[in-house]
Design an enzyme around this catalytic site. Structure first.
Site, PDB file in Angstrom:
ATOM      1  N   TYR A  98      32.795  59.768  38.519  1.00 48.44           N
ATOM      2  CA  TYR A  98      33.636  58.969  39.429  1.00 48.44           C
ATOM      3  C   TYR A  98      34.558  59.864  40.272  1.00 48.44           C
ATOM      4  CZ  TYR A  98      32.349  54.978  36.401  1.00 48.44           C
ATOM      5  OH  TYR A  98      31.676  54.024  35.665  1.00 48.44           O
TER       6      TYR A  98
ATOM      7  N   HIS B  71      26.222  58.742  30.274  1.00 47.92           N
ATOM      8  CA  HIS B  71      26.331  57.765  31.364  1.00 47.92           C
ATOM      9  C   HIS B  71      25.040  56.973  31.590  1.00 47.92           C
ATOM     10  CE1 HIS B  71      29.063  57.080  35.090  1.00 47.92           C
ATOM     11  NE2 HIS B  71      28.349  56.008  34.879  1.00 47.92           N
TER      12      HIS B  71
ATOM     13  N   ASP C  77      38.618  52.970  31.668  1.00 45.67           N
ATOM     14  CA  ASP C  77      37.232  53.462  31.689  1.00 45.67           C
ATOM     15  C   ASP C  77      37.003  54.315  32.938  1.00 45.67           C
ATOM     16  OD1 ASP C  77      34.301  52.888  30.554  1.00 45.67           O
ATOM     17  OD2 ASP C  77      34.201  52.858  32.746  1.00 45.67           O
TER      18      ASP C  77
ATOM     19  N   LYS D  64      32.701  59.653  30.624  1.00 52.29           N
ATOM     20  CA  LYS D  64      31.240  59.702  30.445  1.00 52.29           C
ATOM     21  C   LYS D  64      30.650  61.023  30.901  1.00 52.29           C
ATOM     22  CE  LYS D  64      31.345  54.817  31.715  1.00 52.29           C
ATOM     23  NZ  LYS D  64      32.329  54.748  32.798  1.00 52.29           N
TER      24      LYS D  64
HETATM   25  N1  LIG Z   1      28.327  52.824  33.038  1.00 49.64           N
HETATM   26  C1  LIG Z   1      27.964  52.572  34.270  1.00 49.64           C
HETATM   27  O1  LIG Z   1      26.896  52.997  34.754  1.00 49.64           O
HETATM   28  C2  LIG Z   1      28.854  51.724  35.116  1.00 49.64           C
HETATM   29  C3  LIG Z   1      28.367  51.209  36.330  1.00 49.64           C
HETATM   30  C4  LIG Z   1      29.200  50.374  37.070  1.00 49.64           C
HETATM   31  C5  LIG Z   1      30.476  50.099  36.601  1.00 49.64           C
HETATM   32  N2  LIG Z   1      30.941  50.650  35.441  1.00 49.64           N
HETATM   33  C6  LIG Z   1      32.321  50.391  34.938  1.00 49.64           C
HETATM   34  O2  LIG Z   1      32.623  49.007  35.057  1.00 49.64           O
HETATM   35  C7  LIG Z   1      33.740  48.845  35.914  1.00 49.64           C
HETATM   36  C8  LIG Z   1      33.695  47.527  36.674  1.00 49.64           C
HETATM   37  O3  LIG Z   1      32.533  47.396  37.445  1.00 49.64           O
HETATM   38  P1  LIG Z   1      32.536  47.433  39.033  1.00 49.64           P
HETATM   39  O4  LIG Z   1      33.429  48.520  39.486  1.00 49.64           O
HETATM   40  O5  LIG Z   1      31.115  47.437  39.434  1.00 49.64           O
HETATM   41  O6  LIG Z   1      33.179  46.092  39.543  1.00 49.64           O
HETATM   42  P2  LIG Z   1      33.698  44.668  39.051  1.00 49.64           P
HETATM   43  O7  LIG Z   1      34.808  44.835  38.087  1.00 49.64           O
HETATM   44  O8  LIG Z   1      32.522  43.835  38.670  1.00 49.64           O
HETATM   45  O9  LIG Z   1      34.275  44.138  40.457  1.00 49.64           O
HETATM   46  C9  LIG Z   1      35.249  44.876  41.165  1.00 49.64           C
HETATM   47  C10 LIG Z   1      35.440  44.260  42.537  1.00 49.64           C
HETATM   48  O10 LIG Z   1      36.020  42.966  42.399  1.00 49.64           O
HETATM   49  C11 LIG Z   1      37.285  42.948  43.055  1.00 49.64           C
HETATM   50  N3  LIG Z   1      38.208  42.174  42.228  1.00 49.64           N
HETATM   51  C12 LIG Z   1      38.644  42.477  40.979  1.00 49.64           C
HETATM   52  N4  LIG Z   1      39.449  41.503  40.512  1.00 49.64           N
HETATM   53  C13 LIG Z   1      39.538  40.572  41.486  1.00 49.64           C
HETATM   54  C14 LIG Z   1      40.239  39.351  41.601  1.00 49.64           C
HETATM   55  N5  LIG Z   1      40.993  38.888  40.608  1.00 49.64           N
HETATM   56  N6  LIG Z   1      40.095  38.629  42.747  1.00 49.64           N
HETATM   57  C15 LIG Z   1      39.323  39.091  43.752  1.00 49.64           C
HETATM   58  N7  LIG Z   1      38.641  40.252  43.712  1.00 49.64           N
HETATM   59  C16 LIG Z   1      38.749  40.991  42.578  1.00 49.64           C
HETATM   60  C17 LIG Z   1      37.725  44.376  43.169  1.00 49.64           C
HETATM   61  O11 LIG Z   1      38.619  44.498  44.258  1.00 49.64           O
HETATM   62  P3  LIG Z   1      39.754  45.647  44.398  1.00 49.64           P
HETATM   63  O12 LIG Z   1      39.203  46.889  43.790  1.00 49.64           O
HETATM   64  O13 LIG Z   1      39.938  45.718  45.854  1.00 49.64           O
HETATM   65  O14 LIG Z   1      40.997  45.171  43.687  1.00 49.64           O
HETATM   66  C18 LIG Z   1      36.398  45.060  43.404  1.00 49.64           C
HETATM   67  O15 LIG Z   1      35.980  44.909  44.736  1.00 49.64           O
HETATM   68  C19 LIG Z   1      33.673  50.088  36.791  1.00 49.64           C
HETATM   69  O16 LIG Z   1      34.862  50.314  37.493  1.00 49.64           O
HETATM   70  C20 LIG Z   1      33.341  51.130  35.771  1.00 49.64           C
HETATM   71  O17 LIG Z   1      34.479  51.498  35.027  1.00 49.64           O
HETATM   72  C21 LIG Z   1      30.134  51.439  34.693  1.00 49.64           C
END
Ligand SMILES: NC(=O)c1ccc[n+]([C@@H]2O[C@H](COP(=O)([O-])OP(=O)(O)OC[C@H]3O[C@@H](n4cnc5c(N)ncnc54)[C@H](OP(=O)(O)O)[C@@H]3O)[C@@H](O)[C@H]2O)c1
Length: 271
Positions: A54, A112, A49, A79
């Site tokens: 980004y 988005h 994704d 997106k």
């Molecule tokens: N459509 C939208 O508006 C929107 C908005 C936000 C997000 N998204 C999508 O959703 C995805 C995920 O959301 P998010 O980026 O907010 O974050 P998330 O997946 O909720 O959390 C990511 C964070 O958790 C850490 N992490 C991941 N696995 C872990 C584990 N097993 N143990 C410890 N820490 C861990 C990562 O560390 P490291 O990176 O250091 O490994 C990072 O700091 C985004 O990347 C994006 O693709 C979409």
């Protein structure tokens, strides 16, 4: 990699299959995206994704190329920026994304957000115009499915009212303590798959004392518990991990959260 969850699929309303766990790439800088995506794909992830906003699509595309996996085995989402609210702008940004990714099609293309991030308001007409462009992109075969992200019920109704092709996905913030029940039910009732973004609340859940004991009782980490929670609620989690060991553990989901614990997790509310 023993887990099959990475290749298990949901089926979208148009029959396209989508791997049940996606790999998120928000906040992975261009310079690290190639390696992160390569790691994810070699660990077995088959769903990536990203978004034009980004600013890492080139790295994502390079990681996909490096992995050497047949294109049709990988599901790629990107997106349309939230700020792009014209038909012509949508067409143009789609071309840019394909070029950045080095691909000739994406599997899923999403709007988005219903409004520019810094300018919330009513964009009903603009979103209808943009949706017309999305439908044409879909009809051209260069996006195998189309959808929306961050759309609430009124914004979904607006799209449905003018659509000839209904969105197949709504990607929303969704995690333990934040499950958007009204939006989720409305989307599901209308045949949309709900994708759960920030399934770890961008990391905030990882220190949550409410979750520690439950995770320990299954011998898993809070991250695994939180990702499995999304799946057991029928949503599609998109965990992001820059670190390979995080990506690896997040795919180990071969356990079942009991109904009692799901009820408890579903009752939690983020403070
Ligand atoms: N459509 C939208 O508006 C929107 C908005 C936000 C997000 N998204 C999508 O959703 C995805 C995920 O959301 P998010 O980026 O907010 O974050 P998330 O997946 O909720 O959390 C990511 C964070 O958790 C850490 N992490 C991941 N696995 C872990 C584990 N097993 N143990 C410890 N820490 C861990 C990562 O560390 P490291 O990176 O250091 O490994 C990072 O700091 C985004 O990347 C994006 O693709 C979409």
């Amino acid at each position: 990699m023993t887990s099959s969850i990475l290749t298990d699929t949901y089926t979208l309303a148009n029959g396209v299959t989508i791997p049940k766990v996606g790999f998120g790439t928000w906040q992975i800088p261009q310079s690290q995206a190639e390696e992160a995506v390569y790691n994810a794909l070699t660990l077995g992830y088959r769903h990536i994704d990203t978004a034009l906003a980004y600013q890492n699509e080139q790295g994502v595309g390079a990681g996909i190329k490096d992995a050497g996996i047949p294109r049709e085995q990988i599901f790629v989402t990107t997106k349309l920026p939230a700020e792009t609210k014209t038909y012509a702008g949508a067409k143009q940004d789609f071309e840019t994304s394909l070029k950045n990714l080095g691909l000739d099609y994406v599997d899923l293309y999403l709007i988005h957000a219903p409004w520019p991030w810094a300018k919330r308001g009513n964009y009903d007409q603009e979103n209808k115009d943009v949706w017309r462009a999305m439908e044409e992109i879909y009809q051209s075969g260069r996006a195998k499915a189309i959808g929306i992200s961050n759309f609430g019920v009124p914004e979904m109704k607006n799209i449905f009212a003018g659509a000839t092709v209904k969105p197949m996905v709504n990607q929303i913030q969704y995690h333990v303590g934040y499950t958007e029940n009204v939006i989720t039910k409305f989307a599901k009732d209308n045949g949309l798959l709900v994708e759960a973004y920030s399934p770890l609340a961008t990391g905030r859940l990882l220190q949550d004392p409410d979750l520690t004991a439950i995770a320990e009782s299954y011998n898993v980490s809070i991250a695994q518990l939180a990702i499995k929670f999304c799946l057991q609620n029928g949503t599609l989690p998109l965990p992001k991990a820059t670190h390979r060991d995080h990506a690896e553990i997040n795919a180990q989901l071969d356990f079942t959260i009991s109904d009692k614990d799901m009820a408890k997790l579903n009752s939690l509310e983020e403070e």
